[in-house]
Design an enzyme around this catalytic site. Structure first.
Site, PDB file in Angstrom:
ATOM      1  N   SER A 173      19.970  39.216  32.482  1.00 26.70           N
ATOM      2  CA  SER A 173      19.583  38.261  31.443  1.00 26.70           C
ATOM      3  C   SER A 173      18.857  39.005  30.328  1.00 26.70           C
ATOM      4  O   SER A 173      19.443  39.886  29.703  1.00 26.70           O
ATOM      5  CB  SER A 173      18.715  37.147  32.051  1.00 26.70           C
ATOM      6  OG  SER A 173      18.423  36.158  31.098  1.00 26.70           O
ATOM      7  N   HIS A 199      23.443  36.280  30.766  1.00 27.45           N
ATOM      8  CA  HIS A 199      23.035  35.025  30.127  1.00 27.45           C
ATOM      9  C   HIS A 199      23.147  35.172  28.612  1.00 27.45           C
ATOM     10  O   HIS A 199      22.441  35.966  27.999  1.00 27.45           O
ATOM     11  CB  HIS A 199      21.588  34.676  30.493  1.00 27.45           C
ATOM     12  CG  HIS A 199      21.397  34.341  31.933  1.00 27.45           C
ATOM     13  ND1 HIS A 199      20.171  34.416  32.559  1.00 27.45           N
ATOM     14  CD2 HIS A 199      22.272  33.917  32.886  1.00 27.45           C
ATOM     15  CE1 HIS A 199      20.288  34.047  33.824  1.00 27.45           C
ATOM     16  NE2 HIS A 199      21.557  33.756  34.049  1.00 27.45           N
ATOM     17  N   ASP A 295      17.315  33.396  38.619  1.00 25.04           N
ATOM     18  CA  ASP A 295      18.760  33.248  38.788  1.00 25.04           C
ATOM     19  C   ASP A 295      19.342  34.527  39.384  1.00 25.04           C
ATOM     20  O   ASP A 295      19.107  35.622  38.870  1.00 25.04           O
ATOM     21  CB  ASP A 295      19.423  32.951  37.437  1.00 25.04           C
ATOM     22  CG  ASP A 295      20.895  32.606  37.592  1.00 25.04           C
ATOM     23  OD1 ASP A 295      21.265  32.030  38.634  1.00 25.04           O
ATOM     24  OD2 ASP A 295      21.672  32.916  36.667  1.00 25.04           O
TER      25      ASP A 295
END
Length: 351
Positions: A173, A199, A295
């Site tokens: 991310s 992401h 995540d």
């Protein structure tokens, strides 16, 4: 807050000032005015447009990163040109990208306000010294938190090894665009097939993949439904959609599908990792890298329990040590490695 649109500035300022832990200390219509204001009070985070008068955002960003490294969040339009320029900004040291409010401001406030606030919070925690060093070395989320169960229900037992083909699943991310560039450009043409979740908003991932494809020995593309996972190629999940690994006989394919955000993200690393655990089992290598939040932490543990090798990036080389830290905490990583060792780890997956 640096943007030549007064309307955009006002919308973003209102959103950020509504957060109890964030204060917008100044706004500017162009980088030259921003520099004057920043000299009086230097910010913790800069939110920056990339297309502005007098000095473009990329030039301003490079100046900041060379003189006084500071976390920069790019606020860009959902256009092909905007996506290309945004990729240049990420390569120049920006830590993240958010989409600019369009005419439908009500829709933006409903769908993207929380993402903007979370991104600024994440940027404030970024390891900018590490980011600035990397830039020098390499030239130029929804209210309900779903788990991966909403996309791919959990199941017990290990995947049956019906093939010897190896695959690599990577999740990252904040800071991940720079980290992925460092890893993928170091890979030789002969390496396992790779599937990636970074992401990133929709429409930006195609430009990101195209940029990497021009820099790497391996092929890199934005994943499309039913693309085969092949040695020497990396597939990047399209922004706004989940990416799953599937097996058909002795070959692996990807499935690109809609669905609610998982861990407030779409694509979600947990979804990819769970599908890799199920489809590839011990034939997989799972890697979780820099990023805020958790995540991928649950999914990496599922991969390890399915017999896969699993790796988390270390704190020293992570821009934001959130996702790797959580994966380590939950017991999902059997190895902790610096970013510079990831490419070698991927190549050994062939052995």
């Amino acid at each position: 807050m640096v943007d030549d649109s007064a309307v955009v500035r006002q919308v973003l300022v209102n959103v950020l000032n509504d957060a109890a832990d964030i204060e917008v200390i100044a706004t500017a219509a162009d980088p030259l005015l921003a520099i004057e204001k920043m000299r009086k009070q230097w910010p913790d985070v800069i939110v920056l447009d990339v297309e502005m008068p007098r000095m473009d955002g990329i030039t301003f960003l490079r100046k900041i990163m060379s003189e006084r490294p500071t976390p920069v969040v790019i606020c860009s339009t959902l256009t092909e040109k905007g996506a290309r320029v945004t990729m240049d900004a990420l390569a120049a040291g920006a830590v993240a990208v958010v989409t600019k409010p369009r005419l439908g401001l009500k829709q933006f406030l409903t769908e993207s306000a929380d993402e903007l606030v979370a991104t600024v919070r994440s940027a404030a925690r970024a390891n900018v010294k590490r980011l600035a060093a990397r830039v020098t070395a390499v030239p130029l989320e929804a209210e309900v938190k779903h788990t991966a169960d909403v996309i791919l229900p959990a199941q017990s037992g290990r995947a049956l090894a019906q093939t010897t083909e190896r695959i690599v699943a990577i999740g990252t991310s904040t800071g991940g665009t720079q980290a992925l560039e460092e890893v993928l450009t170091a890979l030789p043409r002969v390496c396992p097939g790779i599937v990636i979740v970074q992401h990133m908003p929709e429409k930006f991932t195609a430009a990101f993949a195209a940029r990497l494809n021009g820099l790497c020995q391996i092929a890199v593309k934005e994943a499309a439904n039913n693309d085969r996972v092949m040695p020497g190629r990396a597939l990047i999940a399209p922004g706004g959609k989940h990416l799953l690994l599937r097996r058909s006989g002795a070959q692996y394919f990807v499935e690109v599908l809609e669905g609610p955000p998982v861990n407030r993200h779409r694509p979600s690393v947990d979804v990819l990792f769970r599908s890799a655990a199920r489809a590839a089992g011990s034939n997989a290598l799972g890697i979780i890298m820099t990023g805020m939040g958790d995540d991928g932490a649950a999914g990496l543990l599922e991969m390890r329990q399915a017999g896969a090798r699993t790796v988390a990036q270390d704190e020293q080389t992570s821009i934001v040590f959130g996702m790797p830290k959580e994966a380590i905490k939950r017991g999902g990583a059997d190895r902790i490695l610096p970013l510079g060792a990831m490419a070698r780890e991927i190549v050994t997956q062939l052995q």
